[in-house]
Design a protein around this motif. Sequence first.
Motif, PDB file in Angstrom:
ATOM      1  N   LEU A 285     -13.205 -65.241  -1.225  1.00 55.96           N
ATOM      2  CA  LEU A 285     -13.098 -66.123  -2.395  1.00 55.96           C
ATOM      3  C   LEU A 285     -12.086 -65.579  -3.405  1.00 55.96           C
ATOM      4  CD1 LEU A 285     -16.789 -67.230  -3.029  1.00 55.96           C
ATOM      5  CD2 LEU A 285     -14.878 -68.621  -2.214  1.00 55.96           C
ATOM      6  N   PHE A 286     -12.032 -64.247  -3.526  1.00 58.50           N
ATOM      7  CA  PHE A 286     -11.070 -63.638  -4.450  1.00 58.50           C
ATOM      8  C   PHE A 286      -9.643 -63.947  -3.994  1.00 58.50           C
ATOM      9  CE2 PHE A 286      -8.216 -60.004  -5.243  1.00 58.50           C
ATOM     10  CZ  PHE A 286      -8.127 -60.099  -6.617  1.00 58.50           C
ATOM     11  N   VAL A 287      -9.380 -63.742  -2.687  1.00 59.77           N
ATOM     12  CA  VAL A 287      -8.015 -63.980  -2.181  1.00 59.77           C
ATOM     13  C   VAL A 287      -7.681 -65.471  -2.291  1.00 59.77           C
ATOM     14  CG1 VAL A 287      -6.480 -63.780  -0.185  1.00 59.77           C
ATOM     15  CG2 VAL A 287      -8.157 -61.994  -0.616  1.00 59.77           C
ATOM     16  N   ARG A 288      -8.640 -66.337  -1.977  1.00 62.34           N
ATOM     17  CA  ARG A 288      -8.384 -67.782  -1.997  1.00 62.34           C
ATOM     18  C   ARG A 288      -8.147 -68.287  -3.430  1.00 62.34           C
ATOM     19  NH1 ARG A 288     -11.143 -72.505  -2.819  1.00 62.34           N
ATOM     20  NH2 ARG A 288     -10.608 -74.256  -1.451  1.00 62.34           N
TER      21      ARG A 288
ATOM     22  N   ALA B  27      -4.261 -67.064  -3.964  1.00 62.15           N
ATOM     23  CA  ALA B  27      -3.559 -68.244  -3.424  1.00 62.15           C
ATOM     24  C   ALA B  27      -3.517 -69.394  -4.437  1.00 62.15           C
ATOM     25  CB  ALA B  27      -4.214 -68.675  -2.117  1.00 62.15           C
ATOM     26  N   ILE B  28      -4.675 -69.902  -4.810  1.00 64.20           N
ATOM     27  CA  ILE B  28      -4.701 -71.114  -5.664  1.00 64.20           C
ATOM     28  C   ILE B  28      -4.154 -70.822  -7.062  1.00 64.20           C
ATOM     29  CG2 ILE B  28      -6.236 -72.841  -6.730  1.00 64.20           C
ATOM     30  CD1 ILE B  28      -7.894 -72.727  -4.141  1.00 64.20           C
ATOM     31  N   ALA B  29      -4.473 -69.643  -7.606  1.00 63.99           N
ATOM     32  CA  ALA B  29      -4.018 -69.316  -8.964  1.00 63.99           C
ATOM     33  C   ALA B  29      -2.501 -69.233  -9.052  1.00 63.99           C
ATOM     34  CB  ALA B  29      -4.634 -68.000  -9.417  1.00 63.99           C
ATOM     35  N   ASN B  30      -1.825 -68.831  -7.980  1.00 64.46           N
ATOM     36  CA  ASN B  30      -0.372 -68.654  -8.045  1.00 64.46           C
ATOM     37  C   ASN B  30       0.419 -69.782  -7.413  1.00 64.46           C
ATOM     38  OD1 ASN B  30       0.109 -65.889  -9.266  1.00 64.46           O
ATOM     39  ND2 ASN B  30      -1.460 -65.462  -7.731  1.00 64.46           N
ATOM     40  N   ILE B  31      -0.196 -70.543  -6.524  1.00 63.80           N
ATOM     41  CA  ILE B  31       0.541 -71.638  -5.873  1.00 63.80           C
ATOM     42  C   ILE B  31       0.302 -72.960  -6.604  1.00 63.80           C
ATOM     43  CG2 ILE B  31       0.881 -72.900  -3.694  1.00 63.80           C
ATOM     44  CD1 ILE B  31       0.067 -70.319  -2.226  1.00 63.80           C
ATOM     45  N   GLY B  32      -0.890 -73.100  -7.155  1.00 65.64           N
ATOM     46  CA  GLY B  32      -1.173 -74.326  -7.900  1.00 65.64           C
ATOM     47  C   GLY B  32      -1.947 -75.323  -7.071  1.00 65.64           C
ATOM     48  N   GLU B  33      -1.630 -76.627  -7.284  1.00 62.31           N
ATOM     49  CA  GLU B  33      -2.452 -77.680  -6.661  1.00 62.31           C
ATOM     50  C   GLU B  33      -2.384 -77.652  -5.133  1.00 62.31           C
ATOM     51  OE1 GLU B  33       1.394 -79.904  -7.854  1.00 62.31           O
ATOM     52  OE2 GLU B  33       0.197 -78.227  -8.565  1.00 62.31           O
TER      53      GLU B  33
ATOM     54  N   ARG C 201      -3.945 -75.407   0.533  1.00 57.08           N
ATOM     55  CA  ARG C 201      -3.267 -75.650   1.809  1.00 57.08           C
ATOM     56  C   ARG C 201      -2.692 -74.332   2.359  1.00 57.08           C
ATOM     57  NH1 ARG C 201       1.562 -79.718   1.328  1.00 57.08           N
ATOM     58  NH2 ARG C 201      -0.030 -81.129   0.563  1.00 57.08           N
ATOM     59  N   TYR C 202      -2.225 -73.469   1.445  1.00 57.65           N
ATOM     60  CA  TYR C 202      -1.610 -72.204   1.866  1.00 57.65           C
ATOM     61  C   TYR C 202      -2.615 -71.045   1.889  1.00 57.65           C
ATOM     62  CZ  TYR C 202       2.867 -74.535   1.375  1.00 57.65           C
ATOM     63  OH  TYR C 202       3.924 -75.398   1.527  1.00 57.65           O
ATOM     64  N   ALA C 203      -3.830 -71.270   1.399  1.00 52.91           N
ATOM     65  CA  ALA C 203      -4.827 -70.189   1.311  1.00 52.91           C
ATOM     66  C   ALA C 203      -5.114 -69.515   2.654  1.00 52.91           C
ATOM     67  CB  ALA C 203      -6.113 -70.713   0.679  1.00 52.91           C
ATOM     68  N   PRO C 204      -5.239 -70.283   3.776  1.00 51.06           N
ATOM     69  CA  PRO C 204      -5.491 -69.600   5.056  1.00 51.06           C
ATOM     70  C   PRO C 204      -4.396 -68.592   5.417  1.00 51.06           C
ATOM     71  CG  PRO C 204      -5.927 -71.941   5.278  1.00 51.06           C
ATOM     72  CD  PRO C 204      -5.297 -71.755   3.940  1.00 51.06           C
TER      73      PRO C 204
ATOM     74  N   ALA D 199       2.158 -65.445  -2.325  1.00 50.18           N
ATOM     75  CA  ALA D 199       1.652 -66.631  -3.039  1.00 50.18           C
ATOM     76  C   ALA D 199       2.574 -66.987  -4.202  1.00 50.18           C
ATOM     77  CB  ALA D 199       0.233 -66.372  -3.529  1.00 50.18           C
ATOM     78  N   VAL D 200       3.054 -65.974  -4.924  1.00 54.47           N
ATOM     79  CA  VAL D 200       3.956 -66.230  -6.068  1.00 54.47           C
ATOM     80  C   VAL D 200       5.248 -66.891  -5.577  1.00 54.47           C
ATOM     81  CG1 VAL D 200       5.416 -65.082  -7.802  1.00 54.47           C
ATOM     82  CG2 VAL D 200       3.019 -64.413  -7.562  1.00 54.47           C
ATOM     83  N   PHE D 201       5.832 -66.381  -4.478  1.00 51.07           N
ATOM     84  CA  PHE D 201       7.091 -66.943  -3.965  1.00 51.07           C
ATOM     85  C   PHE D 201       6.886 -68.378  -3.469  1.00 51.07           C
ATOM     86  CE2 PHE D 201       8.408 -62.345  -2.784  1.00 51.07           C
ATOM     87  CZ  PHE D 201       8.797 -62.113  -4.095  1.00 51.07           C
ATOM     88  N   ILE D 202       5.755 -68.610  -2.796  1.00 58.29           N
ATOM     89  CA  ILE D 202       5.464 -69.986  -2.325  1.00 58.29           C
ATOM     90  C   ILE D 202       5.323 -70.896  -3.551  1.00 58.29           C
ATOM     91  CG2 ILE D 202       3.784 -71.457  -1.129  1.00 58.29           C
ATOM     92  CD1 ILE D 202       3.135 -68.988   0.661  1.00 58.29           C
ATOM     93  N   GLY D 203       4.581 -70.429  -4.550  1.00 55.36           N
ATOM     94  CA  GLY D 203       4.340 -71.215  -5.768  1.00 55.36           C
ATOM     95  C   GLY D 203       5.629 -71.505  -6.522  1.00 55.36           C
TER      96      GLY D 203
END
Lengths: 286, 113
Positions: free
Chosen positions: A97-100, A104-110, A114-117, A276-280
Amino acid sequence: MTVGQGPNIGEMVLHHTADAWTIDLFPFGEIHLPRWADIHVGSLTINLSPTKHVVYLAIAALLVFLTMWLAGRALRRQQAGQQAPKGFAAGMEGMVLFVRNDIAIANIGENGARYAPLVMTLFFFILFANLLGLLPWGASPTGNLAVTGALALLVFLTVEIGGMIQLGARGYLGTIFPHPPGMHGPAAVAFSLFMAPIEILGKLVKPFALAVRLFGNMTAGHFVILSLFGIIFLFGDIQGWNWAIGGVTALAVVGVMMLELFVAFLQAYVFALLSAVFIGMMQHEH
Amino acid sequence: MKHLAAGLTLTAVVTALLVWGFGAAALIPGLVFGALATAIQMAAGLFLRRAVGKPFEQLLKAWGMGMGLRVLGMFLFLAAVLADRTLFPPVPTALAFVGVLIPLMFSDIRTIR
């Protein structure tokens, strides 16, 4: 080893950190890995024989699978029994849950879910690969630039292809040939062409930094530990001081090993976070 | 009794592995230091079990006493190696001690839980 003929510490350090065709299981002998024939693709010669790091990569992948499978099974059983998560499964749920949520969600956004896995897989795979190097007879595949380079290439492709899908062809080209809002005509074209090499370099530097950071951190830790061990061989024959040198070195090695344990988690976190930051950044490029 | 059986089984397994790796010279250090590790863990486990459910300071004190015993085992290892290096070669002796002690230490988690 005879007196006056000191051990080659550099060779010893490289022997333990470099990739090899054998897995050393001293004192139980060594495993010789199979050697396959070279494959020729045009002028390129490729050898796909498994090496020590390939074996440990497979072990890391297997450990990720087993960890998640066992945690998932335990969680399902606990939920079916109307119980709150507990023990190993609760610990893994917290980490997932921390990683997700927080990486993932905190840095990629909405689009984060989708990218969390991918981000979670990167985190746990790198974590296990890092930790394998701290076990007896173990090796860190992440101390191999080819491995970290492949992981960084995966992130690079995800960033760029994800960006193309999200922004469309015109929007994606805008990330290579940018121009300030309001600028039109020949000035905008000149500005875009001038900025293109810098933007392309910026795209390539990110995965390069990812690969070199993980490789450098994992290799450096092992170098420090093995170099400290080398002190025993270099100065251990000083009469009256050998036990003191051994004791102090052992304490220093234990300290660095504990630091390495922390670094194993930290570097897995940093790689996942920056991915995650680069994807976001690409997803929200204007 | 469960911990004793686990300790003795581990001693046998670790000693067998050490004899395989280092030869017959590892038999005595394997048995002696495997048994020592089992005895230390039994005593440490006893201290801990007595303190479970009591105030935290007492639990901490019992855990500290167990850790003290384990450190004492390290000094016994040093003494044995210094006294007779042929009978107790350093690497197999150390591996016998930690090879039995560390897996047994996980039983402490179950006790505290």
